[in-house]
Design a protein around this motif. Structure first.
Motif, mmCIF file in Angstrom:
data_model
loop_
_atom_site.group_PDB
_atom_site.id
_atom_site.type_symbol
_atom_site.label_atom_id
_atom_site.label_comp_id
_atom_site.label_asym_id
_atom_site.label_seq_id
_atom_site.Cartn_x
_atom_site.Cartn_y
_atom_site.Cartn_z
ATOM 1 N N HIS A 72 -7.170 11.797 29.045
ATOM 2 C CA HIS A 72 -5.767 11.293 29.424
ATOM 3 C C HIS A 72 -4.841 12.708 29.183
ATOM 4 C CE1 HIS A 72 -6.883 7.866 31.863
ATOM 5 N NE2 HIS A 72 -7.975 7.169 30.208
ATOM 6 N N SER A 73 -4.618 13.454 30.242
ATOM 7 C CA SER A 73 -3.515 14.100 29.871
ATOM 8 C C SER A 73 -2.151 13.730 29.022
ATOM 9 C CB SER A 73 -3.114 14.941 30.868
ATOM 10 O OG SER A 73 -2.548 14.390 31.890
ATOM 11 N N PRO A 74 -1.831 14.590 28.246
ATOM 12 C CA PRO A 74 -0.499 14.662 27.678
ATOM 13 C C PRO A 74 0.680 14.093 28.077
ATOM 14 C CG PRO A 74 -1.197 16.717 26.451
ATOM 15 C CD PRO A 74 -1.694 15.979 27.609
ATOM 16 N N ASP A 75 0.907 14.600 29.869
ATOM 17 C CA ASP A 75 1.891 13.844 30.505
ATOM 18 C C ASP A 75 1.349 12.936 31.559
ATOM 19 O OD1 ASP A 75 -0.069 15.199 32.735
ATOM 20 O OD2 ASP A 75 1.295 16.525 33.606
ATOM 21 N N GLY A 76 0.498 12.128 31.334
ATOM 22 C CA GLY A 76 -0.611 11.015 32.235
ATOM 23 C C GLY A 76 -0.831 11.274 33.096
ATOM 24 N N LEU A 77 -0.178 12.554 33.478
ATOM 25 C CA LEU A 77 -0.572 12.707 35.523
ATOM 26 C C LEU A 77 -2.479 12.902 35.838
ATOM 27 C CD1 LEU A 77 2.606 14.352 36.122
ATOM 28 C CD2 LEU A 77 1.596 12.490 36.505
ATOM 29 N N ALA A 78 -2.924 13.359 34.880
ATOM 30 C CA ALA A 78 -4.454 13.727 35.276
ATOM 31 C C ALA A 78 -5.302 13.352 34.095
ATOM 32 C CB ALA A 78 -4.195 15.215 35.145
ATOM 33 N N VAL A 79 -6.928 13.252 34.758
ATOM 34 C CA VAL A 79 -7.554 12.770 33.313
ATOM 35 C C VAL A 79 -8.837 14.408 33.624
ATOM 36 C CG1 VAL A 79 -7.749 10.298 33.693
ATOM 37 C CG2 VAL A 79 -8.741 11.599 35.342
ATOM 38 N N LYS A 80 -9.800 14.021 33.271
ATOM 39 C CA LYS A 80 -11.322 14.824 32.998
ATOM 40 C C LYS A 80 -12.350 14.202 31.306
ATOM 41 C CE LYS A 80 -9.446 19.759 31.605
ATOM 42 N NZ LYS A 80 -9.162 20.254 30.856
ATOM 43 N N ALA A 81 -12.783 14.497 32.373
ATOM 44 C CA ALA A 81 -14.480 13.752 31.751
ATOM 45 C C ALA A 81 -14.568 14.187 30.214
ATOM 46 C CB ALA A 81 -15.489 13.772 32.801
ATOM 47 N N GLY A 82 -15.041 13.939 28.625
ATOM 48 C CA GLY A 82 -15.118 13.413 28.419
ATOM 49 C C GLY A 82 -16.971 14.702 27.837
ATOM 50 N N ASP A 83 -17.178 13.720 28.495
ATOM 51 C CA ASP A 83 -19.033 13.848 28.705
ATOM 52 C C ASP A 83 -19.063 14.479 29.453
ATOM 53 O OD1 ASP A 83 -17.755 11.669 30.372
ATOM 54 O OD2 ASP A 83 -19.510 10.837 29.435
ATOM 55 N N ALA A 84 -18.532 15.816 30.125
ATOM 56 C CA ALA A 84 -19.335 16.520 31.522
ATOM 57 C C ALA A 84 -21.151 16.646 30.928
ATOM 58 C CB ALA A 84 -18.459 17.489 31.935
ATOM 59 N N GLU A 85 -21.300 17.059 29.747
ATOM 60 C CA GLU A 85 -22.261 17.693 30.048
ATOM 61 C C GLU A 85 -23.439 16.265 29.784
ATOM 62 O OE1 GLU A 85 -20.046 20.083 26.777
ATOM 63 O OE2 GLU A 85 -20.769 18.539 27.780
ATOM 64 N N MET A 114 -10.683 4.247 42.095
ATOM 65 C CA MET A 114 -9.855 3.197 41.143
ATOM 66 C C MET A 114 -10.539 1.672 41.785
ATOM 67 S SD MET A 114 -8.465 3.310 38.329
ATOM 68 C CE MET A 114 -7.433 4.969 37.627
ATOM 69 N N GLU A 115 -10.423 1.586 42.960
ATOM 70 C CA GLU A 115 -10.499 -0.109 42.669
ATOM 71 C C GLU A 115 -12.320 0.040 42.686
ATOM 72 O OE1 GLU A 115 -7.813 -1.614 46.274
ATOM 73 O OE2 GLU A 115 -9.512 -0.362 46.467
ATOM 74 N N TRP A 116 -12.743 0.745 43.247
ATOM 75 C CA TRP A 116 -14.764 0.995 42.839
ATOM 76 C C TRP A 116 -14.956 0.948 41.462
ATOM 77 C CZ3 TRP A 116 -17.753 4.087 40.722
ATOM 78 C CH2 TRP A 116 -19.221 3.746 40.700
ATOM 79 N N MET A 117 -13.749 2.058 40.644
ATOM 80 C CA MET A 117 -14.088 2.008 39.259
ATOM 81 C C MET A 117 -13.972 0.035 38.419
ATOM 82 S SD MET A 117 -13.715 5.921 38.483
ATOM 83 C CE MET A 117 -11.850 5.970 38.205
ATOM 84 N N GLY A 118 -13.421 -0.425 39.194
ATOM 85 C CA GLY A 118 -13.440 -1.573 38.503
ATOM 86 C C GLY A 118 -11.390 -1.756 37.790
ATOM 87 N N GLY A 119 -11.173 -0.320 37.923
ATOM 88 C CA GLY A 119 -9.206 -0.588 37.941
ATOM 89 C C GLY A 119 -9.402 0.613 36.666
ATOM 90 N N ASP A 120 -10.202 1.123 36.098
ATOM 91 C CA ASP A 120 -9.648 1.846 34.753
ATOM 92 C C ASP A 120 -10.784 3.561 35.210
ATOM 93 O OD1 ASP A 120 -8.858 3.176 32.784
ATOM 94 O OD2 ASP A 120 -9.303 1.403 31.360
ATOM 95 N N PHE A 121 -10.771 4.160 33.812
ATOM 96 C CA PHE A 121 -11.249 5.243 33.457
ATOM 97 C C PHE A 121 -13.056 4.995 33.227
ATOM 98 C CE2 PHE A 121 -7.481 6.653 35.106
ATOM 99 C CZ PHE A 121 -7.658 7.367 36.330
ATOM 100 N N PRO A 122 -13.450 5.462 33.022
ATOM 101 C CA PRO A 122 -14.431 5.816 31.923
ATOM 102 C C PRO A 122 -14.000 5.987 30.315
ATOM 103 C CG PRO A 122 -15.279 6.952 33.928
ATOM 104 C CD PRO A 122 -14.448 6.816 34.222
ATOM 105 N N PRO A 123 -14.500 5.207 30.078
ATOM 106 C CA PRO A 123 -13.651 5.197 28.482
ATOM 107 C C PRO A 123 -13.868 7.136 27.623
ATOM 108 C CG PRO A 123 -16.047 4.416 28.273
ATOM 109 C CD PRO A 123 -15.693 4.081 29.503
ATOM 110 N N THR A 124 -15.056 7.859 28.372
ATOM 111 C CA THR A 124 -14.753 8.595 27.207
ATOM 112 C C THR A 124 -14.589 9.690 28.056
ATOM 113 O OG1 THR A 124 -16.871 9.251 29.304
ATOM 114 C CG2 THR A 124 -17.733 8.491 27.247
ATOM 115 N N TRP A 125 -13.761 9.499 29.429
ATOM 116 C CA TRP A 125 -12.835 10.503 29.799
ATOM 117 C C TRP A 125 -11.060 10.829 28.910
ATOM 118 C CZ3 TRP A 125 -12.300 10.737 35.717
ATOM 119 C CH2 TRP A 125 -13.982 10.504 36.528
#
Length: 232
Positions: free
Chosen positions: A121-134, A108-119
Motif C-alpha cells: 500500500h502506498s504511504p498516502d493510502g491512495l494506491a497499491v502495487k503487487a509485491g510478488d509480481a514475478e 473489491m467485491e470480487w476479491m472478497g473485500g480486501d487486497f491480496p496480503p502480498t500487495w
C-alpha cells in the motif's frame, strides 16, 4: 476499413507490456493501439479510478474511426467491458486472462473485500502495487522480460478496485484466452467466464499469456480481426 486491435493493459501496467504482441500483429498486417489507463501511474497520488479508465478506453475506440477488436488483460477487462457496452464500433471483445465481471460488481467485491496480503500500500493510502509480481503476474515469462516488466510497474489507484462496473455489453461477440496455469486469477474462474464466449483459447500460461505465449494470442486476435472484417 480493416479492424484495429485496441489493447487495454492490466493493473499497474503500461502500454509497453503489449510491445511483443503488437510486433506480431504488425507482422500480420494488423493495426493496433495500446492505451495508458490513468489508474496506473508512477505517482500514487495521481493514480485515478475505473471511471477515468473507461473514459480513456472509450476515447481510444472513438479515435480509431472504424471497427475495433477490443482486447484486455486482467483488470483491463473491467474498463473494456464497460466501454464495449457503449461503443458501437466494438466488433469483438477479447479477454486475455481478464476479469469479465457482471455489471454492478466491483473488483473489491470480487476479491472478497480486501487486497491480496502480498500487495504493498502506498504511504498516502491512495494506491497499491503487487509485491510478488514475478510469481503472481509474470510466472512462466522469460526472466529477462519479467525483470523489465517488474521495473515498469506503477501504483494502481484504489478506486479502480472500489468503483462498480457500470455496464456490460449484451450483443458483442466475446473471445477468452484461458491461462490454465494462472496463479493470480484462478483458471476455474476464467473457465466460468469463458463459457459465455463464442471462441476460447486455452494456453498453458501464467497470468500474462500475451508475454509467454505471444504467437498464440496474436493468432487468436488475427482470427477476431478476420471475423470482424467479414462482417463489414
Amino acid at each position: 476499413m480493416n479492424p484495429t486491435v485496441v489493447l487495454v493493459h492490466g493493473a499497474m501496467h503500461t502500454p509497453w507490456i503489449f510491445d511483443p504482441l503488437r510486433e506480431r500483429l504488425t507482422a500480420r498486417g494488423i493495426a493496433s493501439r495500446a492505451v495508458q489507463l490513468p489508474s496506473s501511474d508512477p505517482d500514487s497520488a495521481a493514480a485515478q479510478g475505473l471511471t477515468e479508465d473507461v473514459d480513456v478506453v472509450r476515447a481510444e475506440i472513438a479515435a480509431v474511426g472504424g471497427p475495433v477488436v477490443l482486447a484486455a488483460h486482467s483488470y483491463g477487462g473491467v474498463p473494456a467491458t464497460w466501454a464495449a457496452a457503449e461503443a458501437g464500433q466494438v466488433a469483438e471483445l477479447v479477454y486475455l486472462a481478464a476479469f469479465a465481471l457482471e455489471a454492478g460488481t466491483s473488483m473489491m467485491e470480487w476479491m472478497g473485500g480486501d487486497f491480496p496480503p502480498t500487495w504493498i500500500h502506498s504511504p498516502d493510502g491512495l494506491a497499491v502495487k503487487a509485491g510478488d509480481a514475478e510469481e503472481s503476474i509474470f510466472s512462466g515469462v522469460d526472466p529477462a522480460l519479467t525483470a523489465q516488466a517488474v521495473e515498469r510497474l506503477n501504483w494502481q489507484g484504489t478506486r479502480a478496485f472500489t468503483e462498480k462496473l457500470g455496464a456490460a455489453p449484451t450483443g458483442v461477440p466475446m473471445s477468452y484466452v484461458v491461462a490454465t496455469e494462472d496463479p493470480a486469477l484462478p483458471p476455474a474462474v476464467q473457465e466460468e467466464w469463458a463459457a459465455r464466449a463464442a471462441h476460447v483459447l486455452r494456453v498453458p500460461s501464467g497470468h500474462s499469456p500475451h508475454l509467454s505465449h505471444t504467437d498464440d494470442v496474436a493468432g487468436l486476435l488475427a482470427e477476431a480481426v478476420a471475423r470482424a472484417a467479414a462482417q463489414e
